[in-house]
Design an enzyme around this catalytic site. Structure first.
Site, mmCIF file in Angstrom:
data_model
loop_
_atom_site.group_PDB
_atom_site.id
_atom_site.type_symbol
_atom_site.label_atom_id
_atom_site.label_comp_id
_atom_site.label_asym_id
_atom_site.label_seq_id
_atom_site.Cartn_x
_atom_site.Cartn_y
_atom_site.Cartn_z
ATOM 1 C CD GLU A 1 -2.502 1.443 2.618
ATOM 2 O OE1 GLU A 1 -2.843 2.580 2.977
ATOM 3 O OE2 GLU A 1 -2.739 0.417 3.299
ATOM 4 C CB THR B 1 -3.695 8.485 2.142
ATOM 5 O OG1 THR B 1 -2.735 7.726 2.884
ATOM 6 C CG2 THR B 1 -4.072 9.690 2.995
ATOM 7 C CE LYS C 1 -6.367 1.859 6.856
ATOM 8 N NZ LYS C 1 -5.631 2.821 6.007
ATOM 9 N NE ARG D 1 -0.549 8.337 5.267
ATOM 10 C CZ ARG D 1 -0.448 7.618 6.389
ATOM 11 N NH1 ARG D 1 0.585 7.831 7.201
ATOM 12 N NH2 ARG D 1 -1.337 6.686 6.681
#
Length: 209
Positions: free
Chosen positions: A42, A70, A130, A46
């Site tokens: 993943e 994100t 998640k 960011r």
């Protein structure tokens, strides 16, 4: 070939959550993790180089299943897919994001924290989620409690998961994998200590659920 959310959740017991600050680190970092046995990666959006990192890893690291994390709105969703992300991870979910994600063929792993959020996603046919932020949201006791009335949901707890508590999470019947960053902390990445990252990944890959 399109990856399924089942493959994302079950290929490795631990999903590395990667914050890539320098593009030149992307490929050697991904190779170190894959060499250790962690193939599902993943890449969090960011940093400014995250999308380019996804492109490079997809092109240069055979065997890696590359996802984007994100994802917080439709813009980041489409940018990640255009960069080649094979799955999408979001810290939470909005109806707008959910609608857009379900219109694509790319699997979504949406973040939840409460039974109501879980039920809303179940209404849309989503059963893989998640659990974030895992430790702050009640951790293992919370997941056990949610699993009682909602046993059809499978989770990837992320946030505060570490080598000590990861086996406890993986022992839960409603946990398929966990997300974490302990295999590749910033100091090891900055130092280019790919051998140690591979060693940590190999230990994580041996965790069982």
């Amino acid at each position: 070939m399109t990856v399924s959310i089942q493959e994302v959740m079950t290929t490795s017991p631990v999903m590395p959550v990667m914050v890539i600050n320098h593009l030149e680190s992307a490929v050697p970092l991904a190779k170190a993790l894959v060499d250790g046995g962690l193939k599902v990666l993943e890449i969090t959006l960011r940093t400014p180089v995250a999308l380019d990192a996804i492109r490079r890893i997809k092109a240069e690291v055979p065997g890696a299943i590359v996802g984007a994390g994100t994802i917080i709105n439709v813009q980041t969703l489409h940018a990640a897919i255009e960069a080649g992300a094979e799955f999408i991870v979001s810290p939470g979910v909005t109806e707008t994001l959910l609608d857009a994600a379900l219109e694509t063929s790319v699997p979504l792993l949406p973040g939840v924290i409460t039974p109501s959020e879980v039920m809303r996603l179940l209404d849309r046919g989503i059963t893989a989620m998640k659990f974030f932020p895992a430790e702050a949201a009640g951790g293992i006791p919370m997941l056990k409690s949610i699993g009682g009335p909602l046993p059809q949901v499978t989770f990837c707890p992320t946030g505060g998961v570490n080598p000590k508590n990861a086996p406890e999470y993986l022992a839960l019947s409603n946990v398929a994998c966990v997300g974490g960053s302990w295999m590749a902390p910033a100091d090891l990445v900055d130092a280019g200590d790919w051998a140690e990252i591979t060693r940590r990944a190999a230990v994580a890959a041996q965790l069982k659920n």
